[in-house]
Enzyme design. Structure first.
Site, PDB file in Angstrom:
ATOM      1  N   GLY A 141       5.416   0.997  11.284  1.00 60.55           N
ATOM      2  CA  GLY A 141       5.751   0.916   9.851  1.00 60.55           C
ATOM      3  C   GLY A 141       6.599   2.056   9.327  1.00 60.55           C
ATOM      4  N   GLU A 142       6.156   3.281   9.529  1.00 59.42           N
ATOM      5  CA  GLU A 142       6.787   4.393   8.833  1.00 59.42           C
ATOM      6  C   GLU A 142       8.032   4.944   9.517  1.00 59.42           C
ATOM      7  OE1 GLU A 142       3.423   6.699   6.581  1.00 59.42           O
ATOM      8  OE2 GLU A 142       2.599   5.470   8.167  1.00 59.42           O
ATOM      9  N   ARG A 179       5.680  -1.347  22.963  1.00 57.24           N
ATOM     10  CA  ARG A 179       5.737  -2.804  23.033  1.00 57.24           C
ATOM     11  C   ARG A 179       5.590  -3.406  21.642  1.00 57.24           C
ATOM     12  NH1 ARG A 179       2.876  -6.232  26.885  1.00 57.24           N
ATOM     13  NH2 ARG A 179       3.634  -8.357  26.620  1.00 57.24           N
ATOM     14  N   LYS A 184       2.996   1.405  20.289  1.00 58.88           N
ATOM     15  CA  LYS A 184       2.901   2.717  19.621  1.00 58.88           C
ATOM     16  C   LYS A 184       2.648   2.443  18.138  1.00 58.88           C
ATOM     17  CE  LYS A 184       6.607   4.936  21.620  1.00 58.88           C
ATOM     18  NZ  LYS A 184       7.381   6.119  22.136  1.00 58.88           N
ATOM     19  N   GLY A 185       3.531   2.873  17.261  1.00 58.57           N
ATOM     20  CA  GLY A 185       3.334   2.594  15.833  1.00 58.57           C
ATOM     21  C   GLY A 185       4.685   2.311  15.236  1.00 58.57           C
ATOM     22  N   GLY A 198       0.835  -1.199   0.000  1.00 57.53           N
ATOM     23  CA  GLY A 198       0.000   0.000   0.000  1.00 57.53           C
ATOM     24  C   GLY A 198       0.864   1.241   0.000  1.00 57.53           C
ATOM     25  N   GLN A 219       8.740  -5.547   8.898  1.00 58.95           N
ATOM     26  CA  GLN A 219       8.426  -4.146   8.584  1.00 58.95           C
ATOM     27  C   GLN A 219       9.679  -3.290   8.641  1.00 58.95           C
ATOM     28  OE1 GLN A 219       5.027  -1.904   8.680  1.00 58.95           O
ATOM     29  NE2 GLN A 219       5.343  -3.452   7.148  1.00 58.95           N
TER      30      GLN A 219
HETATM   31 MO1  MOS Z   1       0.801   5.578   4.890  1.00 60.81          MO
HETATM   32  S1  MOS Z   1       2.066   6.675   3.693  1.00 60.81           S
HETATM   33  O1  MOS Z   1      -0.103   6.734   5.738  1.00 60.81           O
HETATM   34  O2  MOS Z   1      -0.064   4.448   4.071  1.00 60.81           O
END
Ligand code: MOS
Length: 769
Positions: free
Chosen positions: A730-731, A654, A727-728, A239, A664
């Site tokens: 991927g980016e 975590r 938390k997060g 995506g 990822q």
């Molecule tokens: Mo992401 S660039 O918000 O899919």
């Protein structure tokens, strides 16, 4: 609790075996009775107006069913630009009038019995144009730019303390401009749609990160009630932000299918992916850092130019990240959006943060070199427990641990800071560089439904999209933990608007959003089981439901005893129990989420928009962090840079699934190598459009470009933000990676490259002297 803790484990990907066997069904893999095939035709001028269209030859190709152009296509209601208040990747709709806004814009669509016939015929469609002047380069003096703060009030300029007013008094000033190119996502799975009509209802099957938004846009464009449109998107072949909004392929396939009275499959050819959907805008960042002689940074000034289209304003909020990364008391930003004649750019992995932190982290490295302060030490000194913009505490910020653990594992203390001081055995220049990055923790409302069966399996349905990041696995691990069942006994459905609303999955919030919605439904299941137990006089009937949990297929109280779920359900004469769940981000209220028509009364979230919030929440601000350490080797004569070692340490709270988190992270680092060394979408100032619109000319790193990569996680829970302390992820991995590489190149060569990607010729300048 059971012996095995699923959360945090290295459990295999739920869909791993299927994937290796090639079994998952992606958008374009869908088949239907009497399928037809559509191929788009793009405009061949940079801007202008169609004066004549000739479709006769195309129509004569055997098997062609229809050729659509603006002259005969249905009129569409507006879908509007997603980052205005709409749902489409741009406000310009396909084939509504003779106006050509950019090269490659769809001007015709051929539908045929076979893909081959459609492609043959598409090549025969011709058009004549009146050509208008156009601008495709960020630094073209003819380009019009607008002040984002004025035109897009939701994204004001950021100012902290004295802004830029003390900059002149700083004894040390770094003033440099950094440039990042346009890039295109190039997911392996091409954009594709299968559209099918039945009794006035429309079913869309495609790989999207926002099944609900696709649905909402179509309902608007076609003037239909949303209930009559459904989107199904179980898997995406990548995506990365390209599929967060509806793109032209969806609506064209839908309209064409209605017109020919048969299902239509539209797979967007790779070259058209470059020309008619989201891409990463080109940006330019002037960074000014003011510091004391001892290395204390007093001021950061960040002036941004970012590409947008002529017809939409795609906001660029990089200053949101640069302003809150370090303890720098005075900050000011400006952002100019430069109107160019391309399709509207959009999100692409760390959409604001990659370019922003390339600039900031490069400038910090320049400052560190100037002051002879170690770059790790410079960042360490500017750590902060409070968000500089709002003064609120960070819920957790473990950047220091990332820096320290990374430096230690990399062997950073052995680095001689002098550029050009290190050589490899073959005489190549060796450089060690580092950089940090952050990404805001965002969250969106979500809905779920969990059904627990008497055979000890469970069906979990939740808002979210599986684009390869491992959402299904993460959801299964969290559900396994809370249901007390092995992950293999849990089936996870995502990306299906028929089941629960499907707002966008993006912004690295997939896990943070889906997991708590599922936990909420599991709470409901537990309450139901408790009721059943009470009714049937079972052992746990006296236990407070909040103390009950599910373990090994039993509903147990604090004493670990209780009836098995299967027994309970059998006693109650129920094959299964079901409960709905919901999630709102901290401080988010149901009324904050755009209203929507949905098939489900219990729906708590919207198909329409993402309604995401963060990184500022009522009581705290929260971001994920990373520190990258890189070794490069640069050829002594032909100065080709290669990454030979890369080690990154992430603070994403975590870790829920070590397996998919690691994967990822590796992907983000590979992309960092591409961003630093190979990737660039090259515009054509003569004819408009993008020149290298294929995977042969748009260079992504291949195996030979990627050394062994090492990733590690701080893996300490955030106390406030997400379920299980997550938390997060991927980016954030991509953020700062390119700067770490160019900083290493500087250390190897003494040459500071401020424009991505780095080219051999950038590094030849002093070799030639
Ligand atoms: Mo992401 S660039 O918000 O899919």
């Amino acid at each position: 609790m059971t012996a095995v803790t699923w959360v945090g484990s290295d459990h295999v990907r739920l869909d791993g075996t299927e994937k290796v066997r090639g079994e998952p069904i992606y958008g374009a893999d869908r088949t239907a009775e009497a399928m037809t095939y559509a191929v788009p035709v793009g405009a061949t001028v940079g801007r202008g107006r169609i004066t004549a269209l000739d479709t006769a030859a195309a129509e004569r190709v055997p098997g062609v069913l229809a050729v659509f152009t603006y002259e005969n296509l249905d009129r569409l209601h507006p879908a509007d630009f997603a980052y205005g208040a709409g749902s489409a990747n741009e406000s310009s709709q396909p084939m509504q009038d003779p106006v050509v806004a950019y090269r490659g814009q769809p001007i015709a669509l051929v539908v045929a019995e076979t893909l081959e016939a459609a492609a043959d015929a598409a090549a025969l469609v011709t058009a004549r144009y009146e050509v208008d002047p156009f601008t495709v380069e960020l630094d073209d003096p003819a380009a019009e730019s607008v002040d984002q703060a004025q035109e897009v009030p939701a994204f004001p300029a950021v100012e902290i303390g004295a802004g830029d007013r003390l900059l002149d008094q700083a004894p040390v000033v770094v003033d440099a401009t950094y440039v990042t190119p346009a890039q295109h996502h190039n997911a392996l799975e091409l954009l594709s749609t299968v559209a099918q009509w039945r009794d006035g209802t429309l079913l869309i099957q495609e790989g999207t990160q926002a099944a609900g938004r696709v649905r909402h846009a179509l309902a608007n464009q076609l003037g239909m009630p949303m209930e009559l449109v459904q989107t199904v998107s179980p898997s995406l072949g990548g995506g990365f932000g390209q599929r967060t909004n509806q793109t032209f392929n969806t609506v064209l396939a839908a309209v064409a299918a209605r017109r020919v009275g048969r299902p239509v499959k539209l797979v967007v050819p790779r070259a058209d992916v470059f020309h008619s959907v989201h891409f990463r805008p080109a940006t330019r960042h002037r960074i000014r850092l003011g510091a004391q002689d001892d290395g204390t940074i007093t001021t950061l000034v960040h002036d941004i130019h970012a590409q947008t289209s002529r017809h939409d304003l795609m906001p660029f909020w990089g200053a949101e990240t640069s302003s809150r990364m370090y303890a720098i008391p005075n900050f000011r930003s400006t952002t100019s959006l430069v109107r160019l004649d391309t399709q509207t750019p959009g999100y692409m992995r760390a959409p604001m943060e990659m370019a922003t932190m390339f600039a900031v982290e490069s400038a910090l490295d320049e400052l560190a070199a100037r002051l002879r302060v170690d770059p790790v030490e410079l960042r360490r000194r500017h750590d902060t427990a409070v968000d500089p913009v709002t003064g609120k505490p960070f819920s957790s910020r473990r950047l220091l641990q990332c820096l320290e653990r990374g430096a230690d594992r990399f062997g950073w203390s052995r680095r001689d800071p002098t550029p050009g001081s290190m050589r490899s055995d073959d005489g190549s220049l060796v450089g060690w560089g580092m950089a940090a990055g952050s990404y805001p923790c965002l969250a969106s409302a979500a809905a779920s439904r969990v059904r627990l069966h008497d055979d000890g399996t469970a069906d979990v349905t939740v808002s979210g999209h599986e684009m390869g990041q491992g959402l299904r696995t993460v959801v299964a691990l969290a559900a396994a933990e809370s249901l007390g069942l092995p992950p293999g006994q849990i089936r996870v459905t995502v990306g299906d608007t028929r089941a629960v609303p499907q707002p966008e999955t993006g912004g690295s919030w997939g896990t943070a959003t889906a997991v708590p919605a599922v936990l909420d439904a599991v709470d409901g299941i537990r309450a139901r089981l408790h009721q059943i137990a009470a009714t049937h006089g079972e052992a746990v009937a006296t236990v407070d439901v909040t103390e009950c949990r599910l373990a090994d297929g039993r509903l147990v109280g604090p004493d670990n005893s209780g009836p098995p779920v299967t027994g309970l359900l059998t006693a109650a004469g129920l094959p299964s129990v079901e409960a709905d769940g919901q999630y709102f981000a901290p401080g988010q209220k149901p009324t904050d989420v755009p209203a929507t028509a949905t098939a489900r009364k219990s729906a708590v979230t919207s198909d329409v928009g993402s309604a995401f919030v963060g990184p500022e929440f009522p009581a705290f601000v929260t971001c994920s962090y990373i520190a990258h350490f890189v070794e490069v080797q640069v050829g002594a004569r032909v100065r080709r840079p290669r990454v030979t070692r890369m080690l990154s340490v992430v603070d994403c709270g975590r870790v829920i699934s070590r397996r998919t988190a690691t994967s990822q992270a590796l992907g983000g680092l590979v992309w960092g190598i591409g961003t630093a060394l190979t990737e660039e979408s090259i515009v054509d100032p003569r004819y408009g459009g993008f020149l290298n619109n294929n995977l042969a000319d748009y260079e992504v790193p291949v195996n030979a470009d990627v050394p062994t990569l090492d990733v590690d996680f701080v893996d300490e829970p955030d106390p406030s933000f997400g379920a299980f302390g997550l938390k997060g992820l991927g980016e954030v991995v991509h953020v700062g990676a390119a700067a770490a590489i160019t900083n290493a190149i500087y250390h190897a060569t003494g040459i500071r490259v401020r424009e991505l990607p780095v080219r051999v010729e950038n590094l030849m300048a002093d070799a030639a002297r």
